[in-house]
Design a protein around this motif. Sequence first.
Motif, PDB file in Angstrom:
ATOM      1  N   VAL A  78       0.838  -1.364  -0.021  1.00 58.06           N
ATOM      2  CA  VAL A  78      -0.097   0.220   0.049  1.00 58.06           C
ATOM      3  C   VAL A  78       0.930   1.153  -0.017  1.00 58.06           C
ATOM      4  N   ASN A  79       2.077   1.383   0.475  1.00 62.04           N
ATOM      5  CA  ASN A  79       3.011   2.241   0.375  1.00 62.04           C
ATOM      6  C   ASN A  79       3.391   2.661  -0.913  1.00 62.04           C
ATOM      7  N   ARG A  80       3.348   1.627  -1.772  1.00 64.30           N
ATOM      8  CA  ARG A  80       3.540   1.782  -3.329  1.00 64.30           C
ATOM      9  C   ARG A  80       2.299   2.253  -3.800  1.00 64.30           C
ATOM     10  N   VAL A  81       1.122   2.042  -3.522  1.00 65.99           N
ATOM     11  CA  VAL A  81       0.050   2.491  -4.012  1.00 65.99           C
ATOM     12  C   VAL A  81      -0.277   4.174  -3.586  1.00 65.99           C
ATOM     13  N   ALA A  82       0.268   4.448  -2.551  1.00 63.78           N
ATOM     14  CA  ALA A  82       0.056   5.711  -2.278  1.00 63.78           C
ATOM     15  C   ALA A  82       1.268   6.645  -3.075  1.00 63.78           C
ATOM     16  N   ALA A  83       2.242   5.799  -3.200  1.00 61.57           N
ATOM     17  CA  ALA A  83       3.472   6.710  -3.906  1.00 61.57           C
ATOM     18  C   ALA A  83       2.667   6.942  -5.378  1.00 61.57           C
ATOM     19  N   LEU A  84       2.212   5.681  -6.040  1.00 64.91           N
ATOM     20  CA  LEU A  84       1.663   5.709  -7.338  1.00 64.91           C
ATOM     21  C   LEU A  84       0.668   7.002  -7.454  1.00 64.91           C
ATOM     22  N   ALA A  85      -0.297   7.049  -6.427  1.00 63.84           N
ATOM     23  CA  ALA A  85      -1.256   8.030  -6.497  1.00 63.84           C
ATOM     24  C   ALA A  85      -0.622   9.518  -6.406  1.00 63.84           C
ATOM     25  N   ALA A  86       0.369   9.712  -5.535  1.00 60.78           N
ATOM     26  CA  ALA A  86       1.062  10.907  -5.447  1.00 60.78           C
ATOM     27  C   ALA A  86       1.704  11.443  -6.751  1.00 60.78           C
ATOM     28  N   ALA A  87       2.362  10.260  -7.657  1.00 59.37           N
ATOM     29  CA  ALA A  87       2.799  10.577  -9.081  1.00 59.37           C
ATOM     30  C   ALA A  87       1.883  10.801  -9.947  1.00 59.37           C
ATOM     31  N   ALA A  88       0.741  10.183  -9.762  1.00 65.39           N
ATOM     32  CA  ALA A  88      -0.404  10.400 -10.938  1.00 65.39           C
ATOM     33  C   ALA A  88      -0.923  12.240 -10.732  1.00 65.39           C
TER      34      ALA A  88
END
Length: 445
Positions: free
Chosen positions: A290-300
């Motif tokens: 989920v840390n990766r998902v949060a990082a992906l959302a921020a990158a988006a």
Amino acid sequence: MNPMTKQVEVHDPGILQWAREIIEQCPSPRLMQQEVINAVNRNALWRGEECLNLLAPEAPTSPTVRRLLSAEVGIRAAEGNIGPEQRWFAGTRYIDEIEALCVELLKKVFRTNYADHRLVASMIGNMTVYAAMTEPGDNIMSLTQPFGGHSSNRMDGPAGIRGLKIWDVPMDLVELEVDLEAFSEIARKVQPKLVTLGASMTLFPFPLKEMAQVVAEWGGKIVFDGAHQLGLIGGGQFQDPLGEGAVVMIGSAGKTFSGPQSGIIVWNDPALTKPITDTIFPALAATHQVNRVAALAAAAAEFLAFGKEYMAQIVANAQALGKALHDRGIPVLGAHKGFTRTHQVILDVKAFGGGYQVATRLAKANIITNKNLIPGDRPEDWDHPSGLRMGTTEVTRLGMKEAEMEVIADLIARVLANKEQPEVLKPRVMELRSSFRKVHYCFDE
């Protein structure tokens, strides 16, 4: 292990032996851990501060994305689809919020009806497509490796694991594009269920509309593997695969998209939603970082704000680098077509010793590239191909523009054409790199 059993390793035995000796010399596990930290720090200093990183699959993430990759939520489990009744675990209220924001941001970036965020590696996207949309024994078509095809769509990757029969998409050796006439002839003969268009050496768009019209004759589908082009597509600098006839697009969240290393999959047809998502969970992804998902959302979110400008500069830099190298006598693929429409520049370095030798020499000058098969090479030339692949994503995000591409081309030409010792040029490379430390095209800027 039985002393009579011979050890079989795929990794470099010398490097493994080095690691064993280091570990054995450490008087405590704490010092063993410190050796790992030391290696990480050595890489951060060299690759992170002293090198010109021209690897096409690499891009620096923003400081915010990096912070989120080490966030507390990364130790939490979130198995299942978004929503309390669909989770295996309680306590996922805020995780649902993070994941829902990520899904909706990805749909907004790529202008699609559906997106999934749970692919912990981009190749899992390829496996998802083949598991959801084919049966063992089906015919598919994909690109061969000398023309940029990747193992993910060939016999030694997910397509082969699925038991598919793989036919080659024919390419024009000079134009570096799909040979439409030959494709139409082969496709009508073998009637592939899927045609997967994905290339790790990617310079020019595909004739997607025309190919989709051909395979539609028997109900075939086009899948676009945008591992390298995903950011360019989102930023409007490449073709629009879903708008031109592809039914699914998969790709890397790293590379041009410049997010955390992982995968993205998007589509529009509601009929594909259940087969795709049922394949992702529970078959291929359970707890999905989920840390990766949060990082992906921020990158988006960053991409929505800065992606168009960022991607345009990436392509402009690649075209400038290709021209500058060509002007210095280095053979560049696609020169007669403006060199590239992506982030990549591909060199033919046979005359300079081949891709492996050239990449090794440039690395001694702190210029990081990679060897690459090019048209005319054979698959068995993998270890020592004729080509060299470069990408402009990282140097662009660090703020370099066309003027710096001239400097980089000059440094490369001095190593290749002028045969200067790479170690002599290393200080100049480090000086250039030291002038560009800030990550651009993000809110942290």
